[in-house]
Design an enzyme around this catalytic site. Structure first.
Site, PDB file in Angstrom:
ATOM      1  CG  HIS A  94      -1.671   1.299   1.371  1.00 41.14           C
ATOM      2  ND1 HIS A  94      -2.453   1.817   0.360  1.00 41.14           N
ATOM      3  CD2 HIS A  94      -1.771   2.194   2.390  1.00 41.14           C
ATOM      4  CE1 HIS A  94      -3.006   2.949   0.760  1.00 41.14           C
ATOM      5  NE2 HIS A  94      -2.592   3.205   1.981  1.00 41.14           N
ATOM      6  CG  HIS A  96      -0.937   7.653   0.589  1.00 40.52           C
ATOM      7  ND1 HIS A  96      -1.408   8.562   1.506  1.00 40.52           N
ATOM      8  CD2 HIS A  96      -1.507   6.467   0.926  1.00 40.52           C
ATOM      9  CE1 HIS A  96      -2.220   7.955   2.356  1.00 40.52           C
ATOM     10  NE2 HIS A  96      -2.302   6.690   2.028  1.00 40.52           N
ATOM     11  CG  ASP A 119       4.633  -5.491 -21.128  1.00 36.75           C
ATOM     12  OD1 ASP A 119       4.168  -6.193 -22.052  1.00 36.75           O
ATOM     13  OD2 ASP A 119       5.533  -4.642 -21.312  1.00 36.75           O
ATOM     14  CG  HIS A 170      -6.737   5.668   0.924  1.00 33.60           C
ATOM     15  ND1 HIS A 170      -7.205   4.867   1.923  1.00 33.60           N
ATOM     16  CD2 HIS A 170      -5.420   5.834   1.172  1.00 33.60           C
ATOM     17  CE1 HIS A 170      -6.205   4.573   2.757  1.00 33.60           C
ATOM     18  NE2 HIS A 170      -5.126   5.159   2.320  1.00 33.60           N
ATOM     19  CE1 TYR A 228      10.647  -8.788 -21.139  1.00 31.57           C
ATOM     20  CE2 TYR A 228      10.659  -9.794 -18.964  1.00 31.57           C
ATOM     21  CZ  TYR A 228      10.999  -8.747 -19.804  1.00 31.57           C
ATOM     22  OH  TYR A 228      11.693  -7.680 -19.311  1.00 31.57           O
TER      23      TYR A 228
END
Lengths: 231, 231, 231, 231
Positions: A94, A96, A119, A170, A228
């Site tokens: 998490h 910001h 991708d 948020h 890849y």
């Protein structure tokens, strides 16, 4: 216990400021040991230069602290819900981060407008609504997790194919097979939030990626026919 | 074999993150030895801090790996086509650099609006269309190369005078006389993509550079009458 | 005298360029010892690499220099007024940080559009008007302080709940319980000024945070029921 | 000869990439010794990590190289004209810095919208027109200098009060009492070009600074009644 996991989670937390995703301590990373059903997460509000791997807090899927002398991140209950409801994921981030937060504040899904997006994310990244007063009263962090889960259920999204969500007003949560890849997904999300915003400013008729290009790029890197990397 | 070329290509790859053109391993640089008809290219998906010059993969113009234990960049076939069809170029770069990607996602050619552009690109940088389903099925990377070549042919552009292209919804390819100059052209392209976008936002009537100024700046640095640098 | 305070204020000044809030010497931080009623502030126009803690200038609440051989920051009288009128604050920062200055030049209050804002500012950050000619003649720096105080009084704002202000056409002042936290508030303000600007560009109907979310985030970190950090 | 001047000019050139004003070698700084009527300037197209103070080239006001084995910056004749026509200046900088170049490409004067501007520039920074074909043929670099001089004459501007100009479609020239202060003025110009652009985007009615505030801030730092700094 879980020394290696703590070390991985600690290193992944250090990556957040190194990659410009956070300032101060405005973010948190966790990683889970699925066999034991326990995850390690950053402690709350501790400066990065005073943190060590042993400060990571161990929690269970019910959101209880199992080991550790420090308080876990205040967002820990959100992580617990996601680990419980999304059994295929191994790490959660998490932040910001600036550009993802901009889309979260705008309250918009992030469309797949380029191959950087394709991708990593197999379609648009959803923006979940604000919590209601009732949900906040019931438990802000647990209900944030529940809202993410219900958003994916309603839209019939696979959390491994779309390993990210925005919370309105948020910021982003991202996840992945482990803590390190969850950080990478947070970097990708922030990058595409920047390029998409400007692409639309430059050309208001800028389109989403055609399905055939989205398929090609996502499947070049993911699934049985991926080619890849070195594997 | 080609130890010096590998070293040059390795160093040019390291420049990509140093100059802010890429994050993680989202880019690749190659360089060619025209006498032998072989080029060196970055391996696919290897972390920069674990890569060495000896990891560069040697390929021929048909897109075959000639030497190297690692898989080459998944974009290697695009490089092969460009080296084959553009015989004057010596190095190629592919990135998802932020500002060039924004123009690619907007699907627009990059006009020559300033002398930074004119010092390197003798006119607008074209944006090539999306590949068709048929082209993707035939071979995404080879057809991306073919599309670049046909875009330059249709528009009658000299690849040394305009050493860059955008792929719609994807990002830029740039090239130059060697790997190092291809990186410099990638830096210039990203810079002018940023300044052009904002110049138009600041003044919607902002014009392209007059032809006389484009001529002056380009020819001050390129061709027989150039007088920039120490020559 | 006040050696520890000088050291704290010196360190907080060094944070300004480290965190990208200022270039050259375009900013100043002070911190106060409430028992003695004296504050330490950066000297005016001294290069950071030639400054030491002992160069901090000690002043009283009337704006007199009490100790120090260098001139204090030219904004010192503004700091003195704020310390006198806002008795709960312990540190003050002034910068021309890019994004906060943009809002100051636009002459707009900064609305609470995200939880990054709500974690620090309990509502919108006000933008104070230009000084009049009369105020400038009377004393630009003292009157800037008076204007900040009257702006907070008229709007009935608690300076600890909204620890920041913009001065129209100029830039931000922020404050906090000490010099270090005043710097953090300057970082938060600059960040939300960036995200709010782009969020509105991305979605012109982007709303302010619902009151319930503003309450939740602010009170999660501040006041008797806060549960963020290690307390 | 002029060893100290060469060292100052060399150091000022190094500041350009350090402060983010240029990439590669896209800029040049010079400084003059008024007694001898000679100036030192960066050589053309030499990498910064291979440059030393002794590589600075010494030229006279007629634009002749007086000492040095390397070619001077191709913009040297522009510097010579400015030193000759603006006798109060001691250092000159040319860059393609991002935000100033954006205004140059937009072809707009930079208005005084904030006190960061007013602390350095006593009014708007002019944008000079494109050169004509005739002027380019006569000598691009000399005529660029002549255009700057005539722009200041027509607008009756004092080059020390407005130590900067934009060239349409090109970028900024700044100057100052010496090379170091010319670099600082280049930093200020780039910063205000960024903040002004966004301030207008945020509020299309954002005004220029009132004359009284422009006066106050400029005169606080410049002229007989200045009281900023330690002097």
């Amino acid at each position: 216990m879980l020394e290696q996991l703590k070390e991985e989670v600690f290193q992944a937390n250090l990556e957040l400021p190194e990659r410009g995703l956070i300032k101060y301590t405005w973010g948190n990373v966790s990683g889970i040991d699925r066999e034991q059903g326990l995850f390690a997460i950053k402690p709350s509000g501790v400066d990065y230069d005073q943190m060590s791997a042993s400060d990571m807090v161990i929690c269970d899927l019910a959101g209880n602290v199992v080991e550790g002398s420090l308080n876990p991140s205040s967002d820990m209950p959100t992580h617990a819900v996601l680990y419980k409801q999304f059994p295929t994921i191994g790490g959660i981030v998490h932040t910001h981060s600036t550009w993802a937060t901009i889309w979260a504040q705008a309250g918009l899904d992030v469309p797949a407008m380029g191959t950087t997006h394709a991708d990593t994310f197999y379609g648009k990244v959803p923006c979940a609504r604000f919590l209601t007063q009732e949900e906040i009263d019931r438990g802000y962090e647990v209900e944030s997790g529940n809202l993410i889960v219900s958003t994916f259920a309603e839209r019939q999204l696979d959390p491994l194919a779309i390993p990210a969500v925005l919370l309105h007003g948020h910021g982003p949560f991202t996840w992945g097979k482990d803590a390190k890849s969850a950080v990478m997904n947070a970097v990708v999300l922030d990058e595409v939030c920047q390029t998409n915003l400007y692409a639309r400013q430059l050309n208001q008729f800028a389109e989403e990626l055609p399905q055939r290009v989205l398929d090609k790029h996502y499947l070049r890197k993911h699934g049985d026919n991926a080619y890849y990397g070195q594997k």
